[in-house]
Scaffold this active site. Structure first.
Site, short mmCIF file in Angstrom:
data_model
loop_
_atom_site.label_atom_id
_atom_site.label_comp_id
_atom_site.label_asym_id
_atom_site.label_seq_id
_atom_site.Cartn_x
_atom_site.Cartn_y
_atom_site.Cartn_z
N ASP B 11 0.85 -1.19 0.00
CA ASP B 11 0.00 0.00 0.00
C ASP B 11 0.89 1.24 0.00
O ASP B 11 1.82 1.34 0.81
CB ASP B 11 -0.90 0.02 1.25
CG ASP B 11 -2.06 -0.95 1.12
OD1 ASP B 11 -2.25 -1.51 0.02
OD2 ASP B 11 -2.77 -1.16 2.11
N ASP B 130 -13.71 -6.54 -5.08
CA ASP B 130 -13.90 -6.80 -3.65
C ASP B 130 -15.33 -7.29 -3.47
O ASP B 130 -16.26 -6.64 -3.94
CB ASP B 130 -13.73 -5.50 -2.85
CG ASP B 130 -12.33 -4.90 -2.98
OD1 ASP B 130 -11.40 -5.64 -3.38
OD2 ASP B 130 -12.17 -3.70 -2.71
#
Lengths: 193, 251
Positions: B11, B130
């Protein structure tokens, strides 16, 4: 040594340039006929779709130049496929350097093939110090069948040609610039030809 | 034989790695390039950079990062986060990214998948999905799993495949962060219904979880973050274990 990467608007050219820099050399990006002719080594990259890449080559006259080159030339991925006689992708007539027709993988395997696969039957100086069964990074939906110009094979549903050679022309389906230390070795071997 | 891929995910915020990076032997674990090199050297097959910054400078910072990674790392990498146009993708690929991952922008405008695959080829278009299992149905979610959509996971995955996606990165919100293993039932169904590679994400806690997601989940690649960043699992050990259990890996 003057290394030219043919820049005709197709693909991830920056990565190849960086890989060559990691080996301690510089490379020039160019689509200029004279510059390419005068290079010691020529790299012919390509990512994307065959017929549109071929159109870009034709637009710059490079389709006529490349088959006449006499110094070592390395086609990578789509670059290798465009050096073949024909590709099923976009019903494309290629440069005709390698006497083979590029086909699409059958749907018995996932298409595109993405990831690391092994190369075997290594039969060229460009594989010096690379072991049989070494892993290379591949991303492609079309392949060249095995012919007498094959210098490495890979298995993906079938055995196919992952590297080709004819005289001063070399083609690899895998991405040596993204294939860790073994990939770097192959690039270095090519530059040392 | 095509190897199963191990994919650490980093990230990125404002050009730095965030959360959960705790490498004892790195001078600067916040430097994504140094971390990426470390992963490439220890046998990661691929890397994913997920940009979560929201500043106006984000695009320039991300492009610089992509260039630095491409210059120094010799394995492929994917960039995701906030990508919503052909121009966004063009500049990332030109600077050395191998693939891009799109998520919300594909849900908002599915035609984007067609545009990207036509312009750059399917091989560089990863669609990240997702999803959360609600009352027995897998529902696609946005904004890191916070906002439900009307889309069913399997229908949406099929649709993006038809539109030209080259890979699916499926994160199960039920499994993400649990360290309880991947969502192998849904992964196996995706793998059976689609003919493009599937990357499993969400739930990695131990080495057996990776074995299971390749065997039971039929995944082509497995992505994880914290187990690698905190060195709870070392990639060379993981690959040895996978090999021992008969899974093809690049050693």
């Amino acid at each position: 040594m003057k290394i030219v990467i043919i820049n005709y608007g197709a693909g991830n050219i920056q990565s190849i340039r960086f890989a060559i820099e990691r080996l301690g050399y510089d490379a020039i990006l160019s689509n200029d006929v004279e510059e390419i002719k005068n290079a010691d080594k020529v790299i012919f990259p390509g990512v994307g779709e065959a017929s549109s890449a071929m159109k870009m080559l034709k637009a710059t006259g490079l389709d006529r130049l490349i088959p006449t080159l006499t110094q070592p030339v390395l086609g990578i991925c789509l670059g290798m496929q465009l050096m073949c006689k024909y590709s099923e992708e976009g019903d494309t007539t290629g440069l005709g350097i390698f006497d083979v027709d590029v086909k699409r993988f059958e749907n018995i395997v996932k298409v595109p093939q993405i990831g690391w696969n092994q190369i075997s039957g290594l039969g060229s100086k460009i594989f010096n110090n690379v072991k049989e069964g070494a892993y290379m990074y591949l991303v492609h939906s079309y392949y060249a069948p095995i012919t007498k110009e094959t210098i490495a094979t890979t298995e993906y549903g079938i055995q196919y040609a992952t590297a080709l050679q004819k005289n001063n022309f070399y083609g690899v389906q895998f991405h040596p610039e993204k294939s860790s230390t073994d990939g770097a070795m192959i690039l270095e071997n090519f530059l040392n030809l | 034989m095509l190897a199963k891929r191990i994919v650490p995910c980093l990230d990125i915020k404002n050009g730095r790695t965030v959360k959960g990076v705790n490498f004892v032997d790195l001078r600067d674990a916040g430097d994504p390039v140094e971390l990426a090199k470390k992963y490439a050297e220890t046998g990661a097959d691929e890397l994913v950079f997920l940009d979560i910054s929201a500043t106006e400078e984000r695009r320039r910072t991300l492009v610089n990062l992509v260039r630095d990674v491409a210059a120094q790392v010799n394995i492929p990498f994917t960039v995701g986060g906030g990508i919503s146009s052909v121009e966004d993708v063009d500049i990332l690929l030109q600077n050395g990214a191998d693939k891009v991952s799109i998520n919300s922008s594909a849900v908002k405008r599915p035609q984007l998948v067609n545009e990207l695959s036509q312009k750059f080829g399917s091989q560089c278009v990863v669609v990240a999905i997702d999803a959360k299992k609600i009352d027995g149905e897998w529902i696609v979610h946005l904004v890191g799993g916070k906002v439900p959509t009307e889309l069913n996971l399997f229908d949406w995955a099929k649709e993006v495949e038809e539109r030209g996606a080259g890979e699916i990165l499926f994160t199960s919100m039920n499994n993400d962060g649990t360290k309880d293993g991947f969502a192998n039932d849904a992964l196996a169904r995706l793998s059976e219904e689609l003919n493009i590679p599937i990357i499993a994400s969400g739930g990695a806690g131990n080495m057996q979880h990776f074995v299971d997601t390749f065997k039971d989940g039929k995944a082509d690649a497995a992505l994880a973050a914290s187990v690698f960043h905190f060195q709870e699992i070392e990639i060379p050990d993981l690959k040895e274990e996978l090999k021992k259990q008969g899974i093809p890996v690049r050693l």
